[in-house]
Design an enzyme around this catalytic site. Sequence first.
Site, PDB file in Angstrom:
ATOM      1  N   GLY A 177     -76.137  81.517  34.226  1.00  0.00           N
ATOM      2  CA  GLY A 177     -75.060  82.497  34.146  1.00  0.00           C
ATOM      3  C   GLY A 177     -75.494  83.568  33.151  1.00  0.00           C
ATOM      4  O   GLY A 177     -75.918  83.249  32.031  1.00  0.00           O
ATOM      5  N   ALA A 178     -75.388  84.836  33.563  1.00  0.00           N
ATOM      6  CA  ALA A 178     -75.975  85.929  32.779  1.00  0.00           C
ATOM      7  C   ALA A 178     -75.525  85.964  31.311  1.00  0.00           C
ATOM      8  O   ALA A 178     -76.366  86.030  30.399  1.00  0.00           O
ATOM      9  CB  ALA A 178     -75.695  87.255  33.482  1.00  0.00           C
ATOM     10  N   ASP A 235     -75.207  89.528  37.625  1.00  0.00           N
ATOM     11  CA  ASP A 235     -76.317  89.354  36.682  1.00  0.00           C
ATOM     12  C   ASP A 235     -76.848  90.686  36.187  1.00  0.00           C
ATOM     13  O   ASP A 235     -77.510  90.760  35.149  1.00  0.00           O
ATOM     14  CB  ASP A 235     -77.448  88.562  37.338  1.00  0.00           C
ATOM     15  CG  ASP A 235     -77.028  87.112  37.459  1.00  0.00           C
ATOM     16  OD1 ASP A 235     -76.256  86.805  38.379  1.00  0.00           O
ATOM     17  OD2 ASP A 235     -77.431  86.304  36.596  1.00  0.00           O
ATOM     18  N   GLN A 251     -74.040  75.977  42.864  1.00  0.00           N
ATOM     19  CA  GLN A 251     -73.277  76.219  41.629  1.00  0.00           C
ATOM     20  C   GLN A 251     -71.770  76.231  41.898  1.00  0.00           C
ATOM     21  O   GLN A 251     -70.978  75.917  41.012  1.00  0.00           O
ATOM     22  CB  GLN A 251     -73.678  77.560  40.998  1.00  0.00           C
ATOM     23  CG  GLN A 251     -75.024  77.559  40.317  1.00  0.00           C
ATOM     24  CD  GLN A 251     -76.111  78.033  41.238  1.00  0.00           C
ATOM     25  OE1 GLN A 251     -76.031  77.850  42.454  1.00  0.00           O
ATOM     26  NE2 GLN A 251     -77.127  78.660  40.694  1.00  0.00           N
ATOM     27  N   LYS A 277     -75.531  86.248  42.744  1.00  0.00           N
ATOM     28  CA  LYS A 277     -76.116  85.109  43.456  1.00  0.00           C
ATOM     29  C   LYS A 277     -76.280  85.396  44.942  1.00  0.00           C
ATOM     30  O   LYS A 277     -75.403  86.003  45.564  1.00  0.00           O
ATOM     31  CB  LYS A 277     -75.216  83.883  43.233  1.00  0.00           C
ATOM     32  CG  LYS A 277     -75.676  82.585  43.849  1.00  0.00           C
ATOM     33  CD  LYS A 277     -77.085  82.194  43.469  1.00  0.00           C
ATOM     34  CE  LYS A 277     -77.295  82.104  41.980  1.00  0.00           C
ATOM     35  NZ  LYS A 277     -78.727  82.071  41.587  1.00  0.00           N
TER      36      LYS A 277
HETATM   37  O1  MRU Z   1     -78.579  81.403  38.990  1.00  0.00           O
HETATM   38  P1  MRU Z   1     -77.342  81.401  38.142  1.00  0.00           P
HETATM   39  O2  MRU Z   1     -76.541  80.153  38.262  1.00  0.00           O
HETATM   40  O3  MRU Z   1     -77.669  81.748  36.702  1.00  0.00           O
HETATM   41  O4  MRU Z   1     -76.483  82.582  38.726  1.00  0.00           O
HETATM   42  C1  MRU Z   1     -75.257  82.902  38.137  1.00  0.00           C
HETATM   43  C2  MRU Z   1     -74.543  83.987  38.840  1.00  0.00           C
HETATM   44  O5  MRU Z   1     -74.981  84.505  39.842  1.00  0.00           O
HETATM   45  C3  MRU Z   1     -73.278  84.460  38.208  1.00  0.00           C
HETATM   46  O6  MRU Z   1     -72.385  84.930  39.175  1.00  0.00           O
HETATM   47  C4  MRU Z   1     -73.614  85.610  37.235  1.00  0.00           C
HETATM   48  O7  MRU Z   1     -74.607  85.205  36.322  1.00  0.00           O
HETATM   49  C5  MRU Z   1     -72.426  86.052  36.499  1.00  0.00           C
HETATM   50  S1  MRU Z   1     -71.936  84.831  35.315  1.00  0.00           S
HETATM   51  C6  MRU Z   1     -70.549  85.303  34.514  1.00  0.00           C
END
Ligand code: MRU
Length: 368
Positions: A55-56, A247, A206, A258
Amino acid sequence: MKIFGKHYQTIWETDESISSVSIIDQRLLPFEFKIVQLSKLEDFLFAIKEMQVRGAPLIGVTTAYALYFAVRDIPPSKFDNALYNAIDKLLSTRPTAVNLRNAIQGCLSEISKEADNDAKVSAILNYARHLWNSDIEVCKKIGSFGMELLKEIYNLKRDTVNLLTHCNAGWLATIDYGTALSPVYFARDAGIPLHIWVDETRPLNQGARLTAFELLHEGIPHTIIADNTGGYLMQKGMVDIVIVGTDRTTRSGDVANKIGTYLKALAAKDNGIPFYVALPSSSIDWNISDGVREIPIEERDPSEVKYVLGKVNESIANVLICPEESPAKNYAFDITPARLVSGLITERGICPASEEGLLSLFPEMKGG
Ligand code: MRU
């Protein structure tokens, strides 16, 4: 937010002497709840790359702590070497989430104000703590602005608001509250009846693993759906609004999120359903405008497509779901062009997904 009725955050300093930071190992959820300590650069690199944390916004905060642990016991003669070696390695872990790069830039800017090494180490720690605190405040603001959208729908409909989300952009992706799910928690507290459609979010699931887990523990009604179900639900009037995280969002409002997010945005557009993206300003890349051309898309190990993690009897197992010899590709993110986004929910309010829209909330970024 809560797990088994107890308040947790995703990362915290383990003790007063900061012998380590503690995280929840998200690779194992929902099957096993395990807290892990990180105290060496290698621990942090592994945690980010292998997605113990993900998650970013959470990646950003973890990166700042990684730099602190990378330099805190280093003699002055080797300080710069250790710092830039850590930065290089961190930058190669997860390329799409701009929060990682922004956290590094923030640390470097704080360090540049200090002359001696002890002060530089303290500056990094203070910056990591600042990011941690500000992420919570920012997510709360996103929640209260986003809740107004849900309230509007409820006031028109006077019935349960059906929200669809993709991946996990809840509290597990931030420090607390989340981005896309923060409005859900605020709306729940305001008494608005809600139901969440949770995209499973292949390949790492996820949605099915993490979003379902956090909604379950917060008592929010939800239903997990296979990734391809959203379009059908939208055609049948079973989705009132889509909210996702991001992200990296360009200054023109193109959104990386994602893999599969773009297809949900297309379906939402075709069905006249509002499609919102919730983001802290730390996820905006003000240097770029064309998401499809300029945002680096992480490619992960194809084995994540070919194997699915699950629980068999009492053991957690990775199960092969295709011919072992068949090749697979694993693009982790895609780009949703600004034209498909109804609005961006930020800590300063909601704006159109455009340069003008973003600059109306962040005027200090004009010309930059
Ligand atoms: O690969 P991940 O699980 O890190 O991807 C996360 C996402 O795509 C979230 O939607 C994004 O990071 C926003 S988190 C508030």
